[in-house]
Design a protein around this motif. Structure first.
Motif, PDB file in Angstrom:
ATOM      1  N   ILE A  73      59.452  36.909  42.789  1.00  0.00           N
ATOM      2  CA  ILE A  73      60.423  35.867  43.138  1.00  0.00           C
ATOM      3  C   ILE A  73      61.682  36.014  42.294  1.00  0.00           C
ATOM      4  O   ILE A  73      62.806  35.942  42.808  1.00  0.00           O
ATOM      5  CB  ILE A  73      59.793  34.470  42.966  1.00  0.00           C
ATOM      6  N   GLU A  74      61.508  36.244  40.987  1.00  0.00           N
ATOM      7  CA  GLU A  74      62.666  36.412  40.102  1.00  0.00           C
ATOM      8  C   GLU A  74      63.488  37.644  40.484  1.00  0.00           C
ATOM      9  O   GLU A  74      64.712  37.601  40.502  1.00  0.00           O
ATOM     10  CB  GLU A  74      62.208  36.482  38.647  1.00  0.00           C
ATOM     11  N   GLN A  75      62.803  38.756  40.803  1.00  0.00           N
ATOM     12  CA  GLN A  75      63.517  39.960  41.234  1.00  0.00           C
ATOM     13  C   GLN A  75      64.255  39.711  42.544  1.00  0.00           C
ATOM     14  O   GLN A  75      65.377  40.171  42.723  1.00  0.00           O
ATOM     15  CB  GLN A  75      62.558  41.142  41.411  1.00  0.00           C
ATOM     16  N   GLY A  76      63.613  39.010  43.458  1.00  0.00           N
ATOM     17  CA  GLY A  76      64.247  38.699  44.737  1.00  0.00           C
ATOM     18  C   GLY A  76      65.525  37.911  44.552  1.00  0.00           C
ATOM     19  O   GLY A  76      66.557  38.221  45.165  1.00  0.00           O
ATOM     20  N   LYS A  77      65.476  36.904  43.698  1.00  0.00           N
ATOM     21  CA  LYS A  77      66.673  36.098  43.422  1.00  0.00           C
ATOM     22  C   LYS A  77      67.758  36.939  42.754  1.00  0.00           C
ATOM     23  O   LYS A  77      68.927  36.865  43.118  1.00  0.00           O
ATOM     24  CB  LYS A  77      66.314  34.898  42.549  1.00  0.00           C
ATOM     25  N   ALA A  78      67.370  37.741  41.771  1.00  0.00           N
ATOM     26  CA  ALA A  78      68.334  38.567  41.039  1.00  0.00           C
ATOM     27  C   ALA A  78      68.949  39.644  41.921  1.00  0.00           C
ATOM     28  O   ALA A  78      70.119  40.009  41.745  1.00  0.00           O
ATOM     29  CB  ALA A  78      67.665  39.201  39.819  1.00  0.00           C
ATOM     30  N   SER A  79      68.179  40.162  42.885  1.00  0.00           N
ATOM     31  CA  SER A  79      68.643  41.293  43.694  1.00  0.00           C
ATOM     32  C   SER A  79      69.892  40.977  44.511  1.00  0.00           C
ATOM     33  O   SER A  79      70.626  41.883  44.895  1.00  0.00           O
ATOM     34  CB  SER A  79      67.527  41.794  44.616  1.00  0.00           C
ATOM     35  N   ASN A  87      72.527  39.866  43.450  1.00  0.00           N
ATOM     36  CA  ASN A  87      73.696  40.194  42.627  1.00  0.00           C
ATOM     37  C   ASN A  87      73.672  41.626  42.098  1.00  0.00           C
ATOM     38  O   ASN A  87      74.480  41.979  41.244  1.00  0.00           O
ATOM     39  CB  ASN A  87      73.794  39.214  41.446  1.00  0.00           C
ATOM     40  N   TRP A  88      72.739  42.440  42.548  1.00  0.00           N
ATOM     41  CA  TRP A  88      72.653  43.816  42.079  1.00  0.00           C
ATOM     42  C   TRP A  88      73.745  44.672  42.711  1.00  0.00           C
ATOM     43  O   TRP A  88      74.173  44.407  43.840  1.00  0.00           O
ATOM     44  CB  TRP A  88      71.294  44.410  42.441  1.00  0.00           C
ATOM     45  N   PRO A  89      74.162  45.719  42.000  1.00  0.00           N
ATOM     46  CA  PRO A  89      75.120  46.662  42.590  1.00  0.00           C
ATOM     47  C   PRO A  89      74.457  47.452  43.725  1.00  0.00           C
ATOM     48  O   PRO A  89      73.227  47.470  43.842  1.00  0.00           O
ATOM     49  CB  PRO A  89      75.489  47.577  41.420  1.00  0.00           C
ATOM     50  N   THR A  90      75.282  48.073  44.539  1.00  0.00           N
ATOM     51  CA  THR A  90      74.757  48.825  45.687  1.00  0.00           C
ATOM     52  C   THR A  90      75.173  50.287  45.607  1.00  0.00           C
ATOM     53  O   THR A  90      76.124  50.649  44.914  1.00  0.00           O
ATOM     54  CB  THR A  90      75.266  48.247  47.016  1.00  0.00           C
ATOM     55  N   THR A  91      74.427  51.089  46.334  1.00  0.00           N
ATOM     56  CA  THR A  91      74.735  52.503  46.507  1.00  0.00           C
ATOM     57  C   THR A  91      74.252  52.901  47.897  1.00  0.00           C
ATOM     58  O   THR A  91      73.542  52.133  48.555  1.00  0.00           O
ATOM     59  CB  THR A  91      74.077  53.373  45.407  1.00  0.00           C
ATOM     60  N   TYR A  94      70.184  48.047  43.753  1.00  0.00           N
ATOM     61  CA  TYR A  94      69.339  48.540  42.664  1.00  0.00           C
ATOM     62  C   TYR A  94      69.562  47.719  41.400  1.00  0.00           C
ATOM     63  O   TYR A  94      70.640  47.173  41.172  1.00  0.00           O
ATOM     64  CB  TYR A  94      69.593  50.031  42.400  1.00  0.00           C
ATOM     65  N   ASP A  95      68.516  47.640  40.603  1.00  0.00           N
ATOM     66  CA  ASP A  95      68.560  46.911  39.335  1.00  0.00           C
ATOM     67  C   ASP A  95      69.393  47.722  38.352  1.00  0.00           C
ATOM     68  O   ASP A  95      69.039  48.859  38.039  1.00  0.00           O
ATOM     69  CB  ASP A  95      67.135  46.724  38.810  1.00  0.00           C
TER      70      ASP A  95
END
Length: 186
Positions: free
Chosen positions: A39-45, A47-51, A124-125
């Motif tokens: 759940i925490e990763q899902g929320k954070a993702s 705002n992650w940068p993209t490639t 990606y993180d």
């Protein structure tokens, strides 16, 4: 040889308590070591940068239990991407996408959405670029391990908590399990 009722009663309470401890531990592991991080990763993702990436493998996987005639299905998607010149492979479509369900169409829809050789945007993180996702955010299946863990932990808490509470009350009153005063017996 038949055991007396009080001995069998105590054995039943002990079995229930031990089973409750197992439920609490199993539920805790599912909830806090698997479910909550998803759940925490899902929320954070979000705002992650993209490639940019490309899908390498895309298929519906069927899973049949050895003791059941029914099957569950999941989408197996693997994609490649690059971060700062380093190549990575990942299989996470969204956090919780690894959950198998009896709904084959969910897996088929995911496979149709991500066919082999499709160019994709990969989130990606930034701290651990090997952790990536194609669909950022939190979805219903993201909560699976969290809810599943609580379904185990809840009964486990009752199975262990009620006997512990009764024991604490008896200790506070100074009585044994039959209600007899234990002060002065020692």
């Amino acid at each position: 040889m038949v055991k007396s009722k009080p001995v069998m009663h105590k054995a039943g309470h002990l079995f229930s308590f031990v089973l409750g401890v197992i439920f609490v531990i199993g539920g805790f592991l599912a909830t806090y070591l698997k479910g909550l991080p998803l759940i925490e990763q899902g929320k954070a993702s979000k705002n992650w940068p993209t490639t940019k990436g490309v899908v390498l493998k895309s298929k519906v996987a069927s899973h049949r239990s050895s003791n059941s005639n029914s099957s569950t299905y999941s989408a197996e998607i693997t994609y490649r991407y690059q971060v700062e010149g380093q190549n990575y492979k990942c299989g996470t479509v969204w956090f919780g996408s690894d959950v198998s369900t009896s709904n084959r169409s969910l897996a088929q829809d995911t496979v149709k959405k991500y066919p082999v050789d499709k160019q994709v945007v990969v989130y990606y993180d930034p701290q651990k670029p090997a952790a990536a996702v194609l669909e950022p955010g939190v979805f219903k299946t993201t909560y699976f391990y969290y809810v599943f863990g609580w379904l185990f932990m809840g009964p486990g808490i009752l199975m262990t908590g009620i006997p512990l509470f009764r024991w604490l009350v008896r200790v506070g009153r100074g009585t044994d399990e039959r209600g007899e005063n234990v002060a002065g017996k020692f």
